[in-house]
Scaffold this active site. Structure first.
Site, PDB file in Angstrom:
ATOM      1  N   MET A   1       0.929  -1.170   0.123  1.00  0.00           N
ATOM      2  CA  MET A   1      -0.033  -0.175  -0.100  1.00  0.00           C
ATOM      3  C   MET A   1       0.968   1.404  -0.094  1.00  0.00           C
ATOM      4  O   MET A   1       0.731   2.288  -0.623  1.00  0.00           O
ATOM      5  CB  MET A   1      -0.845   0.115   1.298  1.00  0.00           C
ATOM      6  CG  MET A   1      -1.985  -1.086   0.989  1.00  0.00           C
ATOM      7  SD  MET A   1      -3.045  -1.199   2.496  1.00  0.00           S
ATOM      8  CE  MET A   1      -3.568   0.734   2.906  1.00  0.00           C
ATOM      9  N   ASP A   2       1.851   1.149   0.641  1.00  0.00           N
ATOM     10  CA  ASP A   2       2.840   2.340   0.775  1.00  0.00           C
ATOM     11  C   ASP A   2       3.599   2.673  -0.578  1.00  0.00           C
ATOM     12  O   ASP A   2       3.962   3.673  -1.005  1.00  0.00           O
ATOM     13  CB  ASP A   2       3.767   2.398   2.029  1.00  0.00           C
ATOM     14  CG  ASP A   2       4.494   3.872   2.185  1.00  0.00           C
ATOM     15  OD1 ASP A   2       3.805   4.625   2.790  1.00  0.00           O
ATOM     16  OD2 ASP A   2       5.726   3.721   1.878  1.00  0.00           O
TER      17      ASP A   2
ATOM     18  N   ARG B   1       2.505   1.913  -3.220  1.00  0.00           N
ATOM     19  CA  ARG B   1       1.412   2.401  -4.337  1.00  0.00           C
ATOM     20  C   ARG B   1       1.164   3.957  -4.168  1.00  0.00           C
ATOM     21  O   ARG B   1       0.786   4.607  -4.966  1.00  0.00           O
ATOM     22  CB  ARG B   1       0.303   1.667  -4.069  1.00  0.00           C
ATOM     23  CG  ARG B   1       0.683   0.202  -4.693  1.00  0.00           C
ATOM     24  CD  ARG B   1       1.073   0.009  -6.353  1.00  0.00           C
ATOM     25  NE  ARG B   1      -0.162   0.381  -7.145  1.00  0.00           N
ATOM     26  CZ  ARG B   1      -0.037   0.367  -8.382  1.00  0.00           C
ATOM     27  NH1 ARG B   1       1.180   0.466  -8.894  1.00  0.00           N
ATOM     28  NH2 ARG B   1      -1.035   0.872  -9.020  1.00  0.00           N
ATOM     29  N   ASP B   2       1.077   4.286  -2.813  1.00  0.00           N
ATOM     30  CA  ASP B   2       0.963   5.606  -2.286  1.00  0.00           C
ATOM     31  C   ASP B   2       1.723   5.922  -1.047  1.00  0.00           C
ATOM     32  O   ASP B   2       1.315   5.971  -0.032  1.00  0.00           O
ATOM     33  CB  ASP B   2      -0.798   5.653  -1.781  1.00  0.00           C
ATOM     34  CG  ASP B   2      -1.296   6.880  -1.610  1.00  0.00           C
ATOM     35  OD1 ASP B   2      -0.475   7.979  -1.968  1.00  0.00           O
ATOM     36  OD2 ASP B   2      -2.141   7.274  -0.822  1.00  0.00           O
ATOM     37  N   PRO B   3       2.855   6.522  -1.228  1.00  0.00           N
ATOM     38  CA  PRO B   3       3.904   6.731  -0.325  1.00  0.00           C
ATOM     39  C   PRO B   3       3.305   7.789   0.830  1.00  0.00           C
ATOM     40  O   PRO B   3       2.924   8.730   0.340  1.00  0.00           O
ATOM     41  CB  PRO B   3       4.956   7.368  -1.012  1.00  0.00           C
ATOM     42  CG  PRO B   3       4.795   6.754  -2.700  1.00  0.00           C
ATOM     43  CD  PRO B   3       3.197   6.729  -2.781  1.00  0.00           C
TER      44      PRO B   3
END
Length: 450
Positions: A154-155, A157-159
């Site tokens: 998840m991070d 993909r969307d830091p």
């Protein structure tokens, strides 16, 4: 987030029975504040798996990613008949979990170096937890690592970007509990010790009175925050949950670290060890550190804050000749800057030496590395935590008139206490002397077993 001795093969010799539990692990992780209010007094599940599916199956070791960086997964090539979960949380077996890494890497959604690190982390974590000998170890590994992988992905993909002062994220996903559960399975609580438990009670009293507390500590692993919290949660939950860590930038940028960092209260700084890694970024790093110092000053002024700092500037490492792990000496200027900043706030500040012994479960690389993405070596082992009596600046340096000498003597007095406590903890855990290692200065206990 990085060794091992003989471990027990039964439930009773591996883990404690902490004082609090909750009926469903998943609701605790995802439920945020509402779930935290549902804690109740009861026995504690020994293996704190983040149980998202039924009992998993476990496969044998496979080959890992190739050194060339090609997308070759440990479980072989993908075929149409392979059942690939749509998310890591849906993985029911080790094979499905590792195939999920391969799927995301081949789709270009997961960088190859991160994918390789995730696979390596899985095997190292699995092997360490299996050292406990607990019959539920396989289940714990699969459920815990599924959530770890999901949060890493998840991070990627969307830091997430950390602010100079980061407050632990507890909802809608509770990153604090997530980190606790991951590290808990690596600790041999029967061979772990807390030194001078009464001093932690003293700290909490000072915090309740509106005063600040500063812990001048050595630093051993990326797991230090979780180790501190796990050894204090049965007696000093306020400290465990509210401690603010002065953290280096690497735990805020490494994809495998970031999910765990989200669950801690952090003051984000660039450490002196990496300040000059890139000459073009030196000015930016200094400006960022100035912002963090301003945030720290505001925290001190508000009172009732407890701050952890490792003035050595990095993690302890073994002596290159003797191979012995000892706390790295403190930077006197770093200690003095913290002391003066606290004094200028106008709120009483109490400085305590704190000692951590946990290098076995997650040791750092033998040398400081510039590049992000270090190899994580992991083991199941006993750990230790101890506090020394409060040290005051005038009392430590009454005979010194020179400010520079006084500064050095103050830092040395704190370091000497840390070193003394460290030797006691090491004698108890590594020397197998247990409670007999206690001295007049360090009284050992295991409150999590009562």
């Amino acid at each position: 987030m990085n060794l091992s001795t003989a471990t027990s093969t039964t439930l009773s010799t591996c883990f404690p029975k902490p004082k609090a539990s909750i009926s469903t692990t998943t609701s605790l992780i995802y439920g945020g504040a509402a779930s935290r209010r549902s804690w109740k007094r009861s026995s504690f599940p020994i293996f704190c798996a983040i149980n998202l599916r039924g009992t998993p199956e476990t496969l044998d070791d496979r080959k890992s990613f190739s050194g060339s960086g090609a997308a070759v997964c440990a479980v072989g090539s993908l075929h149409q008949q392979d059942e690939i979960p749509t998310s890591f949380l849906e993985a029911r077996t080790e094979q499905e979990l590792l195939l999920g890494i391969k799927k995301e890497a081949e789709a270009g959604r997961l960088p190859l170096n991160v994918a390789k690190g995730m696979e390596e982390l899985y095997y190292n974590y699995r092997n360490a937890v299996l050292e406990s000998g607990h019959p539920e170890a396989h289940k714990s590994v699969l459920s815990n690592m599924a959530v770890v992988f999901e949060r890493i992905f998840m991070d990627v993909r969307d830091p997430f970007h950390f602010s100079p002062y980061h407050v632990a994220i507890r909802e809608p996903f509770d990153y604090y509990v997530f980190g606790q559960k991951y590290i808990r399975s690596l600790i041999d609580f029967r061979n772990s010790y807390l030194g001078n438990a009464s001093l932690f009670n003293e700290m909490e009293q000072k915090l309740k009175q509106g005063e600040n507390v500063i812990l001048i500590s050595n630093h051993q692993t990326e797991a230090d925050p979780a180790v501190i919290a796990l050894l204090l949660e049965s007696t000093n939950m306020f400290i465990a949950e509210n401690l603010i860590y002065v953290a280096g930038d690497r735990v805020l940028t490494d994809p495998l670290c970031k999910p765990f960092s989200k669950g801690r209260n952090l003051l984000c700084v660039y450490s002196k060890q990496h300040m000059n890694d890139d000459p073009e970024l030196i000015d930016m790093k200094r400006r960022a550190n100035t912002k963090s110092l301003k945030e720290l000053a505001l925290l001190f002024r508000s009172g009732s804050k407890i701050i952890w700092i490792a003035p050595s500037g990095g993690r302890d490492r073994p002596d290159p000749v003797t191979k012995e792990w000892l706390p790295t000496p403190f930077d006197a200027s770093a200690v003095d800057n913290m002391r003066r900043l606290a004094e200028y706030s106008g709120v009483p500040a109490n400085i305590y030496p704190l000692t951590i012994l946990c290098y076995d479960i997650m040791p750092p690389p033998l040398k400081v590395e510039k590049e992000i993405g270090e190899k994580r070596v992991i083991s199941f082992h006993g750990v230790g935590l101890s506090a020394g009596p409060r040290v005051t600046y005038p009392n430590a340096n009454t005979a010194l008139d020179d400010p520079e000498e006084a500064k050095i003597a103050f830092a040395q007095s704190l370091y000497s206490s840390v070193l003394e406590q460290y030797r006691v903890l090491k004698s108890a855990t590594h020397g197998k002397h247990a409670f007999k290692a206690s001295t007049s200065a360090v009284e050992l206990s295991q409150p999590w077993l009562h």
